[in-house]
Scaffold this motif. Structure first.
Motif, PDB file in Angstrom:
ATOM      1  N   ILE A 149       0.853  -1.187   0.000  1.00  0.00           N
ATOM      2  CA  ILE A 149       0.000   0.000   0.000  1.00  0.00           C
ATOM      3  C   ILE A 149       0.888   1.235   0.000  1.00  0.00           C
ATOM      4  O   ILE A 149       1.715   1.426   0.888  1.00  0.00           O
ATOM      5  N   SER A 150       0.719   2.072  -1.016  1.00  0.00           N
ATOM      6  CA  SER A 150       1.472   3.315  -1.151  1.00  0.00           C
ATOM      7  C   SER A 150       0.800   4.130  -2.247  1.00  0.00           C
ATOM      8  O   SER A 150      -0.077   3.628  -2.952  1.00  0.00           O
ATOM      9  N   ASN A 151       1.200   5.394  -2.377  1.00  0.00           N
ATOM     10  CA  ASN A 151       0.824   6.083  -3.603  1.00  0.00           C
ATOM     11  C   ASN A 151       1.827   5.691  -4.684  1.00  0.00           C
ATOM     12  O   ASN A 151       2.814   5.002  -4.412  1.00  0.00           O
ATOM     13  N   VAL A 152       1.571   6.077  -5.913  1.00  0.00           N
ATOM     14  CA  VAL A 152       2.427   5.645  -7.021  1.00  0.00           C
ATOM     15  C   VAL A 152       3.741   6.412  -6.959  1.00  0.00           C
ATOM     16  O   VAL A 152       3.788   7.606  -7.258  1.00  0.00           O
ATOM     17  N   TRP A 153       4.801   5.708  -6.556  1.00  0.00           N
ATOM     18  CA  TRP A 153       6.119   6.336  -6.531  1.00  0.00           C
ATOM     19  C   TRP A 153       6.695   6.389  -7.946  1.00  0.00           C
ATOM     20  O   TRP A 153       7.274   7.382  -8.351  1.00  0.00           O
ATOM     21  N   ARG A 154       6.502   5.301  -8.678  1.00  0.00           N
ATOM     22  CA  ARG A 154       6.894   5.253 -10.085  1.00  0.00           C
ATOM     23  C   ARG A 154       5.983   4.235 -10.773  1.00  0.00           C
ATOM     24  O   ARG A 154       5.801   3.133 -10.255  1.00  0.00           O
ATOM     25  N   PRO A 155       5.396   4.571 -11.931  1.00  0.00           N
ATOM     26  CA  PRO A 155       4.421   3.668 -12.581  1.00  0.00           C
ATOM     27  C   PRO A 155       5.080   2.503 -13.313  1.00  0.00           C
ATOM     28  O   PRO A 155       5.035   2.403 -14.536  1.00  0.00           O
ATOM     29  N   TYR A 156       5.673   1.586 -12.559  1.00  0.00           N
ATOM     30  CA  TYR A 156       6.308   0.423 -13.175  1.00  0.00           C
ATOM     31  C   TYR A 156       5.280  -0.369 -13.992  1.00  0.00           C
ATOM     32  O   TYR A 156       4.196  -0.684 -13.490  1.00  0.00           O
ATOM     33  N   PRO A 157       5.608  -0.745 -15.227  1.00  0.00           N
ATOM     34  CA  PRO A 157       4.654  -1.513 -16.037  1.00  0.00           C
ATOM     35  C   PRO A 157       4.395  -2.907 -15.481  1.00  0.00           C
ATOM     36  O   PRO A 157       3.367  -3.516 -15.784  1.00  0.00           O
ATOM     37  N   GLU A 158       5.316  -3.424 -14.659  1.00  0.00           N
ATOM     38  CA  GLU A 158       5.132  -4.764 -14.089  1.00  0.00           C
ATOM     39  C   GLU A 158       4.129  -4.777 -12.943  1.00  0.00           C
ATOM     40  O   GLU A 158       3.729  -5.847 -12.482  1.00  0.00           O
TER      41      GLU A 158
END
Length: 307
Positions: A149-158
């Protein structure tokens, strides 16, 4: 047209071979003798060879049958072993499920959620691994946890991000600070970047603020960055400056030294997500926790909302 061959045919063949009898094998497999005979015949027709020499007194393997028996027992053994291994792993996962969460969620949301979940599922234990936004993403990517659970730190495609809830940023300062004299929301125009400390770039807080034009425009060079939220609050308590935190990270209601004022013009929100690996199924225990969190978090957010 040849019949499709599967493990049922191999199990039937092995049972007859080991018992040297269709009657005894049928009893052990809980089948009728006629059904077992049809199953073995389908296997023979598919292979194009006779597997047994049948007489009125005995059933004996042919040379082809002896060759198949070795392979069939290996295939069945490997399959049964694989099923047992998966079942055991599933039981272990159901018993203890680790979750990666950012500290503000770990301290404010998770305690009542864990308590409520354990009342319903006492045999499933939740292990919390609190980390910053970058760390939560990394734990999920590295298979250390099934979800986080977190906000999106980086939108990893995986990764797959399922919206969970949001909380609003606000100013945190000492109660005796001039900025605490007024009540209600706080305007961005009143922020002095020379006194402003922010959370470091590894955190989800930093990512959310960097996506806010007002922050980038008014606070291009804050006084400093801090990695740990506890350290940040201690610095504010010591009178070293002010900071910006989302509501779930605000000082507790019993905190007498610090105050929290929501930011306005514009309001800034952190959007929390449930994060999992894309196209990978959750274990049974993790799925139950996931569903419970999604159902209960809105209520907990309402209870934790700043006045």
């Amino acid at each position: 047209m040849k019949s499709a061959i599967n493990l049922r045919h191999l199990r039937a063949f092995v049972a007859v071979a080991r018992d040297s009898s269709f009657t005894r094998a049928a009893e052990r497999l809980l089948l009728s003798q006629s059904a077992l005979t049809v199953t073995v015949r389908q296997l023979e027709e598919h292979l194009g060879v006779a597997l047994f020499n049948r007489t009125t007194r005995q059933v004996v393997l042919t040379v082809d049958g002896e060759s198949l028996l070795i392979a069939a027992e290996r295939i069945i053994g490997d399959f049964d072993h694989a099923l047992a291994a998966v079942t055991e792993t599933a039981k272990q996962r159901q018993g203890r499920v680790p979750i990666a969460v950012v500290p503000s969620v770990a301290t404010r949301l998770m305690p009542p959620l864990v308590r409520g979940f354990h009342e319903i599922y006492p045999d499933i234990r939740i292990t919390l691994r609190d980390d910053n936004g970058r760390g939560v993403h990394r734990q999920v990517l590295d298979h250390d946890v099934e979800f986080g659970i977190s906000n999106v730190w980086r939108p990893y495609p995986e990764l797959e991000f399922t919206p969970l809830t949001s909380d609003r940023f606000g100013l945190v300062c000492r109660r005796d600070d001039p900025l605490a004299r007024e009540e209600g929301p706080f305007n961005w125009a009143g922020i002095d970047q020379k006194r402003l400390f922010i959370m470091a770039s590894d955190t989800g807080f930093y990512t959310a603020l960097q996506n806010t034009p007002e922050f980038v425009e008014r606070c291009p060079t804050p006084a400093g960055e801090v990695l740990a939220m506890v350290t940040m609050l201690d610095m504010v308590r010591a009178g070293l400056g002010i900071t910006l935190l989302p509501e779930l990270a605000r000082p507790a209601a019993v905190e007498s030294e610090l105050v929290f004022r929501r930011l306005t013009n514009p309001a800034v929100h952190r959007h929390l997500c449930l994060i999992r690996r894309r196209n990978e199924a959750l274990s049974q225990g993790a799925r139950r926790i996931w569903d419970y969190i999604r159902a209960q978090v809105p209520r907990e957010i309402e209870l934790n909302a700043a006045p």
